[in-house]
Design a protein around this motif. Sequence first.
Motif, mmCIF file in Angstrom:
data_model
loop_
_atom_site.group_PDB
_atom_site.id
_atom_site.type_symbol
_atom_site.label_atom_id
_atom_site.label_comp_id
_atom_site.label_asym_id
_atom_site.label_seq_id
_atom_site.Cartn_x
_atom_site.Cartn_y
_atom_site.Cartn_z
ATOM 1 N N SER A 199 65.177 20.817 66.518
ATOM 2 C CA SER A 199 66.389 20.325 67.042
ATOM 3 C C SER A 199 66.073 18.856 67.653
ATOM 4 O O SER A 199 64.961 18.637 68.180
ATOM 5 C CB SER A 199 66.802 21.219 68.268
ATOM 6 N N ASP A 200 66.888 18.426 67.772
ATOM 7 C CA ASP A 200 66.889 16.695 68.414
ATOM 8 C C ASP A 200 66.133 15.920 67.858
ATOM 9 O O ASP A 200 65.644 14.920 68.345
ATOM 10 C CB ASP A 200 66.539 16.931 70.083
ATOM 11 N N GLU A 201 65.667 16.159 66.406
ATOM 12 C CA GLU A 201 64.841 15.235 65.705
ATOM 13 C C GLU A 201 64.848 15.785 64.424
ATOM 14 O O GLU A 201 65.327 16.757 63.750
ATOM 15 C CB GLU A 201 63.366 15.263 66.281
ATOM 16 N N GLN A 202 64.500 14.588 63.385
ATOM 17 C CA GLN A 202 64.540 14.829 61.781
ATOM 18 C C GLN A 202 63.287 15.772 61.537
ATOM 19 O O GLN A 202 62.056 15.354 62.100
ATOM 20 C CB GLN A 202 64.705 13.520 61.206
ATOM 21 N N PRO A 203 63.632 16.807 60.739
ATOM 22 C CA PRO A 203 62.335 17.442 60.305
ATOM 23 C C PRO A 203 61.631 16.396 59.319
ATOM 24 O O PRO A 203 61.989 15.598 58.735
ATOM 25 C CB PRO A 203 62.801 18.563 59.166
ATOM 26 N N GLN A 204 60.017 16.634 59.477
ATOM 27 C CA GLN A 204 59.213 15.897 58.819
ATOM 28 C C GLN A 204 58.928 16.213 57.565
ATOM 29 O O GLN A 204 58.168 17.173 56.954
ATOM 30 C CB GLN A 204 57.921 16.019 59.660
ATOM 31 N N TRP A 205 59.701 15.866 56.711
ATOM 32 C CA TRP A 205 59.933 16.499 55.101
ATOM 33 C C TRP A 205 58.769 16.264 54.241
ATOM 34 O O TRP A 205 58.293 17.147 53.522
ATOM 35 C CB TRP A 205 61.090 15.871 54.584
ATOM 36 N N HIS A 206 58.045 15.308 54.669
ATOM 37 C CA HIS A 206 56.566 15.042 53.894
ATOM 38 C C HIS A 206 55.708 15.984 54.022
ATOM 39 O O HIS A 206 55.099 16.716 53.199
ATOM 40 C CB HIS A 206 56.447 13.674 53.702
ATOM 41 N N ALA A 222 56.874 14.629 47.261
ATOM 42 C CA ALA A 222 57.439 14.159 48.337
ATOM 43 C C ALA A 222 56.254 14.321 49.487
ATOM 44 O O ALA A 222 56.153 13.610 50.609
ATOM 45 C CB ALA A 222 58.516 15.325 48.724
ATOM 46 N N SER A 223 55.231 15.296 49.361
ATOM 47 C CA SER A 223 54.200 15.546 49.980
ATOM 48 C C SER A 223 53.184 14.370 50.227
ATOM 49 O O SER A 223 52.229 14.336 51.146
ATOM 50 C CB SER A 223 53.291 16.817 49.815
ATOM 51 N N THR A 224 53.356 13.426 49.252
ATOM 52 C CA THR A 224 52.245 12.288 49.262
ATOM 53 C C THR A 224 52.787 11.025 49.460
ATOM 54 O O THR A 224 52.298 9.881 49.390
ATOM 55 C CB THR A 224 51.982 12.130 47.478
ATOM 56 N N HIS A 225 54.195 10.911 50.226
ATOM 57 C CA HIS A 225 54.675 9.967 50.490
ATOM 58 C C HIS A 225 55.004 9.763 52.082
ATOM 59 O O HIS A 225 55.041 11.042 52.655
ATOM 60 C CB HIS A 225 56.054 9.577 50.067
ATOM 61 N N PRO A 226 55.129 8.807 52.859
ATOM 62 C CA PRO A 226 55.596 8.806 54.283
ATOM 63 C C PRO A 226 56.942 9.372 54.466
ATOM 64 O O PRO A 226 57.763 9.264 53.522
ATOM 65 C CB PRO A 226 55.576 7.577 54.728
ATOM 66 N N GLN A 227 57.502 9.470 55.618
ATOM 67 C CA GLN A 227 58.711 10.105 55.968
ATOM 68 C C GLN A 227 59.827 9.082 55.635
ATOM 69 O O GLN A 227 60.957 9.625 54.976
ATOM 70 C CB GLN A 227 58.838 10.405 57.467
ATOM 71 N N PRO A 228 59.674 7.833 56.016
ATOM 72 C CA PRO A 228 60.605 6.812 55.513
ATOM 73 C C PRO A 228 61.063 6.730 54.322
ATOM 74 O O PRO A 228 62.398 6.579 53.756
ATOM 75 C CB PRO A 228 60.325 5.338 56.210
ATOM 76 N N THR A 229 60.099 6.797 53.337
ATOM 77 C CA THR A 229 60.512 7.038 51.719
ATOM 78 C C THR A 229 61.401 7.996 51.414
ATOM 79 O O THR A 229 62.413 7.815 50.601
ATOM 80 C CB THR A 229 59.221 7.016 51.060
ATOM 81 N N LEU A 230 61.145 9.208 52.171
ATOM 82 C CA LEU A 230 62.140 10.361 51.697
ATOM 83 C C LEU A 230 63.508 10.146 52.330
ATOM 84 O O LEU A 230 64.375 10.876 51.716
ATOM 85 C CB LEU A 230 61.360 11.768 52.061
ATOM 86 N N LEU A 231 63.659 9.474 53.286
ATOM 87 C CA LEU A 231 64.980 9.240 53.968
ATOM 88 C C LEU A 231 65.654 8.037 53.510
ATOM 89 O O LEU A 231 66.768 7.757 53.901
ATOM 90 C CB LEU A 231 64.894 9.276 55.649
ATOM 91 N N SER A 232 65.084 7.294 52.484
ATOM 92 C CA SER A 232 65.484 6.208 52.037
ATOM 93 C C SER A 232 66.901 6.548 51.000
ATOM 94 O O SER A 232 67.601 5.182 50.840
ATOM 95 C CB SER A 232 64.618 5.478 51.289
ATOM 96 N N GLY A 233 66.909 7.406 50.682
ATOM 97 C CA GLY A 233 68.107 7.909 49.758
ATOM 98 C C GLY A 233 67.890 7.952 48.342
ATOM 99 O O GLY A 233 68.715 8.297 47.553
ATOM 100 N N VAL A 234 66.450 7.478 48.001
ATOM 101 C CA VAL A 234 66.120 7.837 46.732
ATOM 102 C C VAL A 234 64.901 8.621 46.586
ATOM 103 O O VAL A 234 63.798 8.344 47.135
ATOM 104 C CB VAL A 234 65.878 6.268 45.868
#
Length: 282
Positions: free
Chosen positions: A242-249, A33-45
Amino acid sequence: MVENRPFLTVLRHVVLLAGVAIVLFPVWVAFVASTHPQPTLLSGVAPLWPGDRLVENYSQLLSAGMAQAGGTPVGLMLFNSFVMALLIATGKIAVSLISAFAIVYFRFPFRMIAFWIIFLTLMLPVEVRILPTFEVVADLGMLNSYAGLTIPLIASATATFLFRQFYLTVPDQLAEAARMDGAGPMRFFFDILVPLSRTNIAAIFVIMFLFGWNQYLWPLLVTTDESFTTIVMGIYRMVNVSDEQPQWHLVMATATLALLPPVAVVLVMQRLFVKGLVETEK
């Protein structure tokens, strides 16, 4: 006679490999997960193979940090946690070695009462006495300092008890021989007891290093300066926004980096750590 059963040998290895896979799979997922951009982790897969953002993500964290963590570089947070854990571990060992030495080898009034008072402090962890401890640290002007982070956590009844139990197994003839050779108490302590305690010191160092590395509540209270932020505090701030999505990557990259120093300490001191836990006689 030990029977050689190939089936049991294969079964044991299969069970061990399965256990290793279960333990390492979450670590692998975090690294991927740390090697991908944020949209990839939020895509559901959830991806299971590394992406192409490894260098970019880790470089950003180590040099600039994240706004959610106060903009503190992760490299600085790792350094703060390492200094804190190292000072706590070495301080606990030094204080416990000397206190156990005094309790075992010196005869003074209320010696056992002093030992049991030390032992009873196990019921008073820092979370229980956090308000008076914070007041003392604040009155001494040790807020936002490594001294404030480490000194209140240095005393250790557990390490004192373990060293005392080991000292009781050391033959009295060693102390008598040292005395006959003209060695004083401290010479006996540094030249005989400390070298004999090497495996115990290694085991306690690993345990106390991990204890200091994982501290969260105490650093949160005694530090307001971002330059003293520890890695555990940084991860918490990255996740709880708060008020934003955590940057999971970036959160996963920080967690992966936070895992490396404790693992390195355990691997380097593994042999002495195991001997210190299982060895009963010298």
